[in-house]
Design a protein around this motif. Structure first.
Motif, mmCIF file in Angstrom:
data_model
loop_
_atom_site.group_PDB
_atom_site.id
_atom_site.type_symbol
_atom_site.label_atom_id
_atom_site.label_comp_id
_atom_site.label_asym_id
_atom_site.label_seq_id
_atom_site.Cartn_x
_atom_site.Cartn_y
_atom_site.Cartn_z
ATOM 1 N N PHE A 121 28.501 -8.344 -51.295
ATOM 2 C CA PHE A 121 29.828 -8.285 -51.912
ATOM 3 C C PHE A 121 30.379 -9.679 -52.174
ATOM 4 N N ALA A 122 30.178 -10.586 -51.217
ATOM 5 C CA ALA A 122 30.711 -11.944 -51.363
ATOM 6 C C ALA A 122 30.217 -12.597 -52.650
ATOM 7 N N PHE A 147 26.436 -7.080 -62.937
ATOM 8 C CA PHE A 147 27.639 -6.232 -63.008
ATOM 9 C C PHE A 147 28.686 -6.760 -62.030
ATOM 10 N N PRO A 148 29.252 -7.947 -62.303
ATOM 11 C CA PRO A 148 30.242 -8.524 -61.377
ATOM 12 C C PRO A 148 31.469 -7.628 -61.256
ATOM 13 N N LEU A 149 31.836 -7.325 -60.036
ATOM 14 C CA LEU A 149 32.912 -6.370 -59.793
ATOM 15 C C LEU A 149 34.236 -6.820 -60.405
ATOM 16 N N SER A 150 34.536 -8.109 -60.295
ATOM 17 C CA SER A 150 35.819 -8.596 -60.785
ATOM 18 C C SER A 150 35.929 -8.546 -62.301
ATOM 19 N N TYR A 151 34.802 -8.418 -62.998
ATOM 20 C CA TYR A 151 34.805 -8.363 -64.461
ATOM 21 C C TYR A 151 34.815 -6.928 -64.982
ATOM 22 N N ASN A 152 34.715 -5.972 -64.083
ATOM 23 C CA ASN A 152 34.579 -4.580 -64.501
ATOM 24 C C ASN A 152 35.579 -3.649 -63.826
ATOM 25 N N GLY A 153 36.769 -4.167 -63.533
ATOM 26 C CA GLY A 153 37.851 -3.346 -63.008
ATOM 27 C C GLY A 153 37.658 -2.825 -61.601
ATOM 28 N N LEU A 154 36.724 -3.416 -60.856
ATOM 29 C CA LEU A 154 36.424 -2.925 -59.505
ATOM 30 C C LEU A 154 36.816 -3.917 -58.418
ATOM 31 N N GLY A 155 37.434 -5.021 -58.808
ATOM 32 C CA GLY A 155 37.821 -6.016 -57.821
ATOM 33 C C GLY A 155 38.794 -5.476 -56.799
ATOM 34 N N ASP A 156 39.744 -4.663 -57.245
ATOM 35 C CA ASP A 156 40.756 -4.114 -56.337
ATOM 36 C C ASP A 156 40.129 -3.182 -55.309
ATOM 37 N N VAL A 157 39.192 -2.345 -55.773
ATOM 38 C CA VAL A 157 38.504 -1.426 -54.857
ATOM 39 C C VAL A 157 37.698 -2.225 -53.834
ATOM 40 N N ALA A 158 37.024 -3.271 -54.304
ATOM 41 C CA ALA A 158 36.221 -4.095 -53.408
ATOM 42 C C ALA A 158 37.082 -4.767 -52.346
ATOM 43 N N VAL A 159 38.254 -5.259 -52.741
ATOM 44 C CA VAL A 159 39.162 -5.899 -51.779
ATOM 45 C C VAL A 159 39.663 -4.876 -50.761
ATOM 46 N N LEU A 160 40.026 -3.684 -51.223
ATOM 47 C CA LEU A 160 40.480 -2.640 -50.305
ATOM 48 C C LEU A 160 39.430 -2.342 -49.245
ATOM 49 N N VAL A 161 38.171 -2.273 -49.672
ATOM 50 C CA VAL A 161 37.081 -1.943 -48.748
ATOM 51 C C VAL A 161 36.734 -3.120 -47.841
ATOM 52 N N PHE A 162 36.495 -4.302 -48.434
ATOM 53 C CA PHE A 162 35.928 -5.414 -47.680
ATOM 54 C C PHE A 162 36.964 -6.336 -47.047
ATOM 55 N N PHE A 163 38.228 -6.174 -47.388
ATOM 56 C CA PHE A 163 39.275 -6.932 -46.701
ATOM 57 C C PHE A 163 40.248 -6.025 -45.962
ATOM 58 N N GLY A 164 39.971 -4.719 -45.999
ATOM 59 C CA GLY A 164 40.801 -3.759 -45.286
ATOM 60 C C GLY A 164 39.973 -2.864 -44.384
ATOM 61 N N LEU A 165 39.258 -1.925 -44.981
ATOM 62 C CA LEU A 165 38.505 -0.938 -44.209
ATOM 63 C C LEU A 165 37.447 -1.588 -43.316
ATOM 64 N N VAL A 166 36.667 -2.490 -43.875
ATOM 65 C CA VAL A 166 35.554 -3.078 -43.116
ATOM 66 C C VAL A 166 36.024 -3.992 -41.983
ATOM 67 N N PRO A 167 36.840 -5.006 -42.239
ATOM 68 C CA PRO A 167 37.187 -5.916 -41.135
ATOM 69 C C PRO A 167 37.967 -5.263 -40.014
ATOM 70 N N VAL A 168 38.902 -4.386 -40.341
ATOM 71 C CA VAL A 168 39.712 -3.758 -39.286
ATOM 72 C C VAL A 168 38.862 -2.817 -38.452
ATOM 73 N N ASN A 169 38.157 -1.914 -39.116
ATOM 74 C CA ASN A 169 37.403 -0.904 -38.374
ATOM 75 C C ASN A 169 36.227 -1.489 -37.603
ATOM 76 N N PHE A 170 35.547 -2.469 -38.176
ATOM 77 C CA PHE A 170 34.382 -3.028 -37.491
ATOM 78 C C PHE A 170 34.776 -4.045 -36.428
ATOM 79 N N THR A 171 35.901 -4.740 -36.633
ATOM 80 C CA THR A 171 36.388 -5.599 -35.552
ATOM 81 C C THR A 171 36.783 -4.741 -34.358
ATOM 82 N N TYR A 172 37.392 -3.605 -34.636
ATOM 83 C CA TYR A 172 37.725 -2.678 -33.549
ATOM 84 C C TYR A 172 36.441 -2.166 -32.885
ATOM 85 N N TYR A 173 35.457 -1.790 -33.702
ATOM 86 C CA TYR A 173 34.243 -1.176 -33.181
ATOM 87 C C TYR A 173 33.488 -2.103 -32.225
#
Length: 293
Positions: free
Chosen positions: A126-127, A135-161
């Motif tokens: 992702f980085a 198919f760069p995510l930021s060029y295809n309308g997927l940057g927001d989804v990627a940020v939600l997942v990799f700066f929200g769901l992933v760091p919080v849940n896996f830091t907890y885990y």
């Protein structure tokens, strides 16, 4: 220009609250549930920062290669575009930082198991894939989804885990809220750059839907993030309601500036949005630490 300052700008330090906030919030949840562990939490913090710096370096390098950045842009100065940083030097810095992040991430295996390796690989991909690849995510309308997942769901849940050895529904709630706040940081960036992005056919969500809808989403996203944590506020003492209220006051003030400014005047709002996010995460963590379940 001072070389240190050039590299600080390339690392985009004003955006680092996006990665730090998720780890801090996860520490708060773990402490609240009596499952806090210092060492894996610190490793997660270092890993998160290195992963974001990698993404920021990669974004600057690959935007330069695609011709997406130009001299005199309204956003913060881009060292490689302005000739302050050699492109190959930035490329080496990108992959060097990525390698360091991977080495730090491997230190989490004793706490979470070998199955964390594919998670780390996904984060590494992702980085780079945010700006690079076919198919760069930021060029295809997927940057927001990627940020939600990799700066929200992933760091919080896996830091907890890696602290608790399991999952928590409260960590999941917090991860969505933090992810939405992180998306708002990206929105400010893309809101400012909409005209330049159109020229190079970079289809961010702001380009796709326009500034008016993006501004509305920015406002709603922050409010939804605060209210989404209602189950947690009900379990904390009544005074903690001041935390979402304070955040919403700051968030609304930043939104008001967002829709009334143009060009380089939007630059400070990138840091302001990250600041709002970090303050919220810190206050939430403090409230949880002070009032364990």
């Amino acid at each position: 220009m001072n070389k240190i300052k050039i590299w600080i700008e390339a690392a985009r330090l004003r955006t680092l609250p996006v990665s730090i906030a998720g780890v801090i919030a996860a520490i708060g949840v773990a402490k609240w549930e009596h499952r806090f562990s210092l060492l894996p939490a610190l490793i997660c913090l270092v890993f998160a920062v290195l992963a974001q710096v990698t993404s920021n370096f990669a974004n600057e390098y690959y935007d330069f290669k695609r011709g997406a950045d130009k001299k005199g842009r309204v956003g913060p100065r881009r060292g490689v575009t302005e000739g302050d940083i050699n492109p190959e030097t930035l490329k080496r810095a990108t992959f060097g930082t990525l390698a360091l992040a991977c080495a730090v991430g491997c230190c989490l295996i004793p706490f979470g198991g070998w199955w964390l390796v594919p998670v780390g690989i996904a984060i590494a991909v992702f980085a780079l894939a945010y700006s690079a690849g076919p198919f760069p995510l930021s060029y295809n309308g997927l940057g927001d989804v990627a940020v939600l997942v990799f700066f929200g769901l992933v760091p919080v849940n896996f830091t907890y885990y890696v602290q608790a050895g399991g999952w928590s529904p409260f960590a999941m709630l917090v991860s969505v809220a933090i992810g939405l706040m992180g998306v708002n940081v990206l929105l400010v960036n893309n809101y400012r750059d909409m005209d330049d992005d159109k020229e190079v056919k970079k289809r961010t969500t702001v380009v796709i839907f326009g500034r008016k809808i993006a501004g509305t989403f920015y406002l709603i996203s922050g409010y939804f993030a605060a209210f989404f944590l209602s189950p947690i506020w009900f379990l904390l003492p009544g005074w903690t309601v001041v935390i979402p209220l304070l955040y919403l006051v700051m968030h609304t003030a930043t939104w008001h500036k967002l829709i009334h400014r143009e060009g380089s005047a939007l630059n400070p709002l990138l840091g302001a949005t990250g600041r709002n996010m970090l303050i919220f995460a810190v206050l939430l963590a403090v409230a949880m630490i002070m009032n364990p379940r």
